[in-house]
Design an enzyme around this catalytic site. Structure first.
Site, PDB file in Angstrom:
ATOM      1  N   SER A   1     -27.805  80.248   3.220  1.00 46.05           N
ATOM      2  CA  SER A   1     -27.249  78.696   2.987  1.00 46.05           C
ATOM      3  C   SER A   1     -25.398  78.820   4.024  1.00 46.05           C
ATOM      4  O   SER A   1     -24.674  78.132   3.934  1.00 46.05           O
ATOM      5  CB  SER A   1     -26.845  78.352   1.537  1.00 46.05           C
ATOM      6  OG  SER A   1     -26.230  79.966   1.178  1.00 46.05           O
TER       7      SER A   1
ATOM      8  N   CYS B   1     -30.188  78.370  -1.425  1.00 47.66           N
ATOM      9  CA  CYS B   1     -28.557  78.341  -1.821  1.00 47.66           C
ATOM     10  C   CYS B   1     -28.168  79.306  -2.101  1.00 47.66           C
ATOM     11  O   CYS B   1     -26.754  79.629  -2.118  1.00 47.66           O
ATOM     12  CB  CYS B   1     -28.352  77.571  -2.738  1.00 47.66           C
ATOM     13  SG  CYS B   1     -29.028  78.058  -4.824  1.00 47.66           S
ATOM     14  N   ASN B   2     -28.159  80.459  -2.779  1.00 50.53           N
ATOM     15  CA  ASN B   2     -27.619  81.709  -2.664  1.00 50.53           C
ATOM     16  C   ASN B   2     -28.890  82.566  -3.528  1.00 50.53           C
ATOM     17  O   ASN B   2     -29.782  82.852  -4.235  1.00 50.53           O
ATOM     18  CB  ASN B   2     -26.818  82.083  -4.301  1.00 50.53           C
ATOM     19  CG  ASN B   2     -25.826  82.752  -3.967  1.00 50.53           C
ATOM     20  OD1 ASN B   2     -26.086  84.096  -3.101  1.00 50.53           O
ATOM     21  ND2 ASN B   2     -24.453  83.379  -4.499  1.00 50.53           N
ATOM     22  N   LEU B   3     -28.882  84.578  -3.033  1.00 49.82           N
ATOM     23  CA  LEU B   3     -29.449  85.394  -3.268  1.00 49.82           C
ATOM     24  C   LEU B   3     -28.712  86.108  -3.977  1.00 49.82           C
ATOM     25  O   LEU B   3     -28.471  86.934  -3.519  1.00 49.82           O
ATOM     26  CB  LEU B   3     -30.342  86.214  -1.927  1.00 49.82           C
ATOM     27  CG  LEU B   3     -30.801  85.062  -1.293  1.00 49.82           C
ATOM     28  CD1 LEU B   3     -31.869  85.390  -0.272  1.00 49.82           C
ATOM     29  CD2 LEU B   3     -32.679  85.004  -1.664  1.00 49.82           C
TER      30      LEU B   3
ATOM     31  N   VAL C   1     -35.515  90.349  -1.021  1.00 45.50           N
ATOM     32  CA  VAL C   1     -36.505  89.339  -1.563  1.00 45.50           C
ATOM     33  C   VAL C   1     -37.825  89.778  -1.029  1.00 45.50           C
ATOM     34  O   VAL C   1     -39.247  89.280  -1.627  1.00 45.50           O
ATOM     35  CB  VAL C   1     -36.137  88.050   0.079  1.00 45.50           C
ATOM     36  CG1 VAL C   1     -37.682  87.099  -0.130  1.00 45.50           C
ATOM     37  CG2 VAL C   1     -34.721  87.663   0.172  1.00 45.50           C
ATOM     38  N   GLY C   2     -37.964  90.524  -0.128  1.00 44.86           N
ATOM     39  CA  GLY C   2     -38.976  90.951  -0.207  1.00 44.86           C
ATOM     40  C   GLY C   2     -39.712  91.639  -1.070  1.00 44.86           C
ATOM     41  O   GLY C   2     -41.317  91.236  -1.670  1.00 44.86           O
TER      42      GLY C   2
ATOM     43  N   GLY D   1     -36.824  95.036   1.322  1.00 39.93           N
ATOM     44  CA  GLY D   1     -35.422  94.465   0.833  1.00 39.93           C
ATOM     45  C   GLY D   1     -36.380  93.432  -0.470  1.00 39.93           C
ATOM     46  O   GLY D   1     -36.701  93.383  -1.172  1.00 39.93           O
TER      47      GLY D   1
ATOM     48  N   LYS E   1     -29.549  82.476  12.183  1.00 41.35           N
ATOM     49  CA  LYS E   1     -30.290  81.839  11.237  1.00 41.35           C
ATOM     50  C   LYS E   1     -30.159  80.958  10.924  1.00 41.35           C
ATOM     51  O   LYS E   1     -31.551  80.182  11.140  1.00 41.35           O
ATOM     52  CB  LYS E   1     -29.724  82.274   9.877  1.00 41.35           C
ATOM     53  CG  LYS E   1     -29.919  83.965   9.406  1.00 41.35           C
ATOM     54  CD  LYS E   1     -31.043  83.803   9.008  1.00 41.35           C
ATOM     55  CE  LYS E   1     -31.053  85.617   8.316  1.00 41.35           C
ATOM     56  NZ  LYS E   1     -32.813  85.406   8.090  1.00 41.35           N
TER      57      LYS E   1
ATOM     58  N   TYR F   1     -23.956  86.090  11.694  1.00 43.52           N
ATOM     59  CA  TYR F   1     -25.389  86.345  10.661  1.00 43.52           C
ATOM     60  C   TYR F   1     -26.333  84.224  10.629  1.00 43.52           C
ATOM     61  O   TYR F   1     -27.539  84.440  10.930  1.00 43.52           O
ATOM     62  CB  TYR F   1     -25.127  86.860   9.201  1.00 43.52           C
ATOM     63  CG  TYR F   1     -25.835  86.862   8.280  1.00 43.52           C
ATOM     64  CD1 TYR F   1     -27.932  87.115   8.240  1.00 43.52           C
ATOM     65  CD2 TYR F   1     -26.364  85.306   7.458  1.00 43.52           C
ATOM     66  CE1 TYR F   1     -28.198  87.610   7.571  1.00 43.52           C
ATOM     67  CE2 TYR F   1     -27.661  85.318   6.446  1.00 43.52           C
ATOM     68  CZ  TYR F   1     -28.261  86.370   6.284  1.00 43.52           C
ATOM     69  OH  TYR F   1     -29.306  86.187   5.926  1.00 43.52           O
TER      70      TYR F   1
END
Length: 173
Positions: free
Chosen positions: A105, A162-164, A13-14, A11, A137, A133
């Site tokens: 967030s 805060c955001n990706l 982030v990974g 993904g 979390k 979701y």
């Protein structure tokens, strides 16, 4: 050399984590979903028992935009909750001492005032469009907190970006 298990390594982030490793002091285990299905507790437990990671970074999840969340609330709540519970509980049961849970967030109340503070979580209603979701979390975040509070030899922490967005983002979903 310490071993780090990274879930969600395919993904956004990974992939960014793997591309930005600055240390040679770690071996990264980054199995794809076909090799480690986080929805299957037995496979998760067996993988952790066999590979004995020192640290786990949990970046996997069912993700999508507002439309996907609205159309699939059951999948977002169920799959993300199950993945979180499976990887966190298997980590605890196999004596993994350090765990980093990457959250969102969206866990904060819909009408939370800025600046956001961790104490605000569960202090108001969630944004309805991604509530499933967010609940998943929150579940993983609280489980990590309870484990750290209950077992002094375990450090299970949650990071809430805060955001990706950025490299490897998928704007189509």
């Amino acid at each position: 050399m310490k071993k780090i298990l990274l879930t969600g390594s395919r993904g956004m982030v990974g992939r960014n984590i793997l591309e930005n490793i600055k240390s040679n002091n770690y071996i990264f285990l980054s199995p794809p979903k076909k090799d480690l299905d986080l929805l299957n507790i037995n496979l998760v437990n067996d993988y952790i028992k066999k590979n004995k990671p020192d640290i786990i970074i949990h970046a996997a999840g069912v993700v999508g935009g507002i439309e996907a969340n609205i159309k699939n609330p059951v999948k977002f709540l169920h799959d993300n909750s199950l993945m979180g519970l499976n990887i966190i509980n298997s980590s605890m049961d196999n004596d993994v001492r350090r765990f980093i849970n990457i959250a969102s967030s969206c866990m904060y109340p819909k009408n939370a005032k800025n600046p956001l503070k961790e104490e605000m979580i569960l202090q108001g209603g969630l944004e309805p469009t991604n509530e499933g979701y967010a609940i998943a979390k929150i579940l993983a975040c609280k489980l990590c907190q309870y484990i750290s509070d209950s077992f002094k030899n375990k450090s299970y922490k949650t990071v809430i970006p805060c955001n990706l967005y950025g490299r490897h983002d998928n704007y189509a979903s």
